[in-house]
Design an enzyme around this catalytic site. Structure first.
Site, PDB file in Angstrom:
ATOM      1  N   THR A 219      51.646  40.497  53.588  1.00 31.44           N
ATOM      2  CA  THR A 219      50.612  42.253  54.271  1.00 31.44           C
ATOM      3  C   THR A 219      51.847  43.365  54.467  1.00 31.44           C
ATOM      4  O   THR A 219      51.416  44.280  55.242  1.00 31.44           O
ATOM      5  CB  THR A 219      49.925  41.756  54.444  1.00 31.44           C
ATOM      6  OG1 THR A 219      50.044  40.437  54.981  1.00 31.44           O
ATOM      7  CG2 THR A 219      48.228  41.405  53.727  1.00 31.44           C
ATOM      8  N   GLU A 439      38.878  32.293  26.585  1.00 22.22           N
ATOM      9  CA  GLU A 439      38.652  33.434  26.759  1.00 22.22           C
ATOM     10  C   GLU A 439      38.047  34.937  26.458  1.00 22.22           C
ATOM     11  O   GLU A 439      37.081  35.564  27.442  1.00 22.22           O
ATOM     12  CB  GLU A 439      40.219  34.678  26.586  1.00 22.22           C
ATOM     13  CG  GLU A 439      41.323  33.463  26.805  1.00 22.22           C
ATOM     14  CD  GLU A 439      41.006  32.929  28.828  1.00 22.22           C
ATOM     15  OE1 GLU A 439      40.732  33.601  29.607  1.00 22.22           O
ATOM     16  OE2 GLU A 439      41.785  31.254  29.161  1.00 22.22           O
ATOM     17  N   ASP A 516      38.311  25.832  35.909  1.00 24.17           N
ATOM     18  CA  ASP A 516      37.255  27.522  36.133  1.00 24.17           C
ATOM     19  C   ASP A 516      36.226  26.553  36.823  1.00 24.17           C
ATOM     20  O   ASP A 516      35.062  27.191  37.774  1.00 24.17           O
ATOM     21  CB  ASP A 516      36.887  27.623  34.843  1.00 24.17           C
ATOM     22  CG  ASP A 516      37.613  28.879  34.402  1.00 24.17           C
ATOM     23  OD1 ASP A 516      38.379  29.018  34.555  1.00 24.17           O
ATOM     24  OD2 ASP A 516      37.848  27.999  32.795  1.00 24.17           O
TER      25      ASP A 516
END
Ligand code: ADP
Ligand code: ZN
Length: 606
Positions: A219, A439, A516
């Site tokens: 960052t 998908e 998932d």
């Protein structure tokens, strides 16, 4: 797989050890050995030349006896060597023959009026051999000694000295950092303090000696520290916390002292310690003995920091990904008492960072960086930089003049999922079909139940990182998420498995959904335990009890029930929209990759 965020680690190495042998010393040694080699070479050449001019002939002992009886011999050199050297009266050549080694040999010669010389006769050849031998021996000896020394010095060096790379940060300025406005504001006075430390000391003001930048990797924490040094025009010393943590007790502490000594020599400086957590991790209460080495190093650091006088313009900046893991001793006043968060950029920040890194790149007009910024939620500055860099590489590969949208799309894929697998010939048609439906399930549910989300891309191209394909589903960038949105998020995650079940049957579901399910489970856990969104458990944050005991069977059952009902709901939505599912999967099998516009046009067509 549903992809939303992929952490990025960059491998900046700030710490560079050096060898103990100083350059000067090393140069001198090299000179010494080079001289020896050259002298040996010259001697060899000289001896070789002499050897060439003095001709040596070998004769048999009988021939020698014959020459003696013919009075041709003037001098014989005898020694303990196996040969004797013979000089003739009317011949410049030198003859050698076997040494008879008889007791009366000398007497025999003398009786024949031959001059006898006793001594070690060494032929020029043997001199040459000797010298060459010594040369070769010294040469290899030198290298062996040198390399062992180097190894040793590496080891001891690693132990005793810190050679922080002093970087010239003149080029770095705050304006090189896009976004991060709050953090920038937070460091303005520090820069002034480093520049005019005397002024502050006159007023008796105590400035922070250390600041901590915390936030996810990539960052711009290092960038910010460099910009502070650049703006203040002082040297920048960078090390990594892990370099201080060594096996031997006391080594880290001595490295810390060396580092500060070096910084003090330049009066004003910025010392940057990356990964401070390696050194200043909160001491775990369960370890009774503690970690001596780490404690000593930490103490050395704190002692050095408290030893700064107020006129000294030295600031220590530390960076960490997690502030909450740091030892509180580090955060007390007079130590790292200013903590500045450097978080992931918001959409405006992302656009600024993209614009900043696009400055030196030829972007085609069709590329809209504002749109790219929208699609890159959860990307760090480093990932955005990487995205544009990969895009530029793609454009070069296509030998195009400008970076097009397709280059950025492809780079998007690379940054999130690793580069695509080039050899796809061995993927079975059936696997492609499973991936396509899986998908499509994710994409379709995202479109139907979470219309605010962006489905940036769906693909069945496997990545080198192991994903069979993926669907990039980006939730809207906002402060709060509603209960409904969290439930939708879980449904999107479960939709891959649900589609598999509906199309191929209950027993034919695959391992492709493991990621998932893990994600869905982790969301439901927070839903129940953290956000108090489950009606049964109610308004309670069980994490506050700080014990795993609270995650009892009841809670497990409850999480399972929620997941089950959301899964059933997902299947229902899919069944009602089976046409779309088939269409998206069909297109995917054909094109391998679909972008949001293509998805939308499929959905609108029917
Ligand atoms: P960190 O120290 O937080 O891990 P770095 O400072 O090393 O991150 O950043 C890595 C790279 O990411 C930088 O070299 C720069 O190219 C890019 N980057 C990160 N944040 C920004 C930003 N705010 N503006 C411009 N570039 C950035
Ligand atoms: Zn999936």
């Amino acid at each position: 797989m549903v992809l939303s965020y992929n952490s990025y680690r960059d491998n900046n190495q700030y710490f560079r050890g050096d060898t103990t042998m100083s350059f000067k010393k090393f140069k001198y040694k090299r000179f010494f050995w080079a001289t020896i080699l050259i002298v040996t070479f010259i001697i060899c050449c000289g001896v070789g030349y002499v050897h060439k001019t003095e001709e040596i002939k070998s004769i048999s002992y009988n021939e020698f006896i014959e020459k003696v009886s013919n009075h041709q011999v003037s001098k014989v050199t005898i020694s303990s060597s196996p040969t004797i050297k013979i000089n003739l009266k009317d011949d410049k050549a030198i003859y050698v023959t076997d040494n008879p080694r008889t007791l009366d040999f000398k007497e025999f010669l003398l009786l024949n009026n031959i001059k006898v010389e006793e001594g070690t006769y060494t032929s020029t050849i043997s001199i040459l051999q000797g010298i060459l031998g010594i040369a070769v021996f010294s040469f290899f000896g030198f290298f062996i000694i040198k390399s062992t020394r180097k190894e040793n010095s590496k080891a001891t060096m690693g132990m005793n000295m810190v050679e922080a790379s002093e970087e010239n940060c003149n080029k770095f300025r705050l304006h090189n950092i896009a976004g991060n406005e709050e953090a920038k504001e937070n460091v303005f006075d520090l820069i002034d303090f480093i520049k005019n430390s005397e002024k502050y000391s006159k007023y008796g003001a105590r400035m922070p000696r250390g600041i901590i930048f915390y936030g996810p990797p990539g960052t711009g924490k290092t960038l910010m520290a460099k910009a502070i040094a650049g703006e203040a025009g002082v040297p920048f010393y960078a090390v990594s916390g892990s370099d201080f943590v060594q096996m031997y007790v006391g080594v880290g502490a001595s490295r810390v002292r060396d580092l500060f000594k070096k910084a003090r020599e330049s009066k004003k400086a910025v010392i940057f310690i990356d990964e401070i957590d390696a050194l200043g991790k909160r001491r775990s209460s369960s370890v009774v003995a503690g970690n001596d080495e780490r404690d000593q190093t930490l103490n050395a650091l704190l002692t050095e920091m408290s030893g700064f006088s107020s006129e000294e313009g030295i600031i220590v900046i530390a960076a960490t990904n997690r502030l909450d893991t740091l030892d509180e001793a580090l955060l007390r006043p007079g130590r790292f008492d200013r903590q500045v968060e450097i978080g992931l950029p918001d959409i405006k920040g992302r656009e600024r960072i993209l614009n900043h890194h696009a400055k030196n790149k030829p972007l085609s007009e069709e590329v809209n960086l504002n749109k790219v910024a929208k699609e890159t939620i959860f990307f760090s500055g480093a990932m955005l930089e990487n995205l544009l860099n990969e895009s530029a590489i793609n454009a070069v590969k296509r030998s195009d003049e400008a970076i097009k949208k397709e280059d950025i799309d492809k780079a998007f894929y690379t940054v999130l999922a690793g580069s695509e697998k080039k050899d796809r010939s061995n993927i079975r048609e059936n696997d492609r079909k499973i991936t396509a439906y899986h998908e499509s399930g994710h994409a379709l549910i995202a479109k139907l139940v979470a219309p605010e989300n962006t489905v940036a891309k769906v693909t069945i191209i496997p990545s080198t990182k192991g994903a069979g394909g993926f669907c990039i589903n980006i939730p809207p960038d906002k402060m709060y998420y509603t209960k409904k949105e969290i439930e939708s998020q879980i449904m999107v995650n479960l939709a891959g498995r649900a589609a598999e079940e509906l199309i191929f049957g209950k027993d034919m579901v695959t391992t492709g959904a493991s990621n998932d399910i893990e994600k869905a489970t982790s969301i439901i856990k927070d839903y129940v335990l953290k956000y108090g969104m489950s009606e049964k458990t109610g308004l309670i944050n069980l994490n506050a009890f700080n014990s795993q005991k609270n995650i009892n069977d009841n809670i497990l059952v409850e999480c399972k029930e929620h997941l089950f009902s959301l899964y059933e709901e997902t299947k229902k939505v899919l069944m009602n929209n089976m046409d779309f599912l088939h269409k998206i999967a069909g297109e995917l099998l054909q094109k391998e990759i679909l972008c949001e516009e293509e998805l939308d046009s499929i959905m609108q067509a029917s």
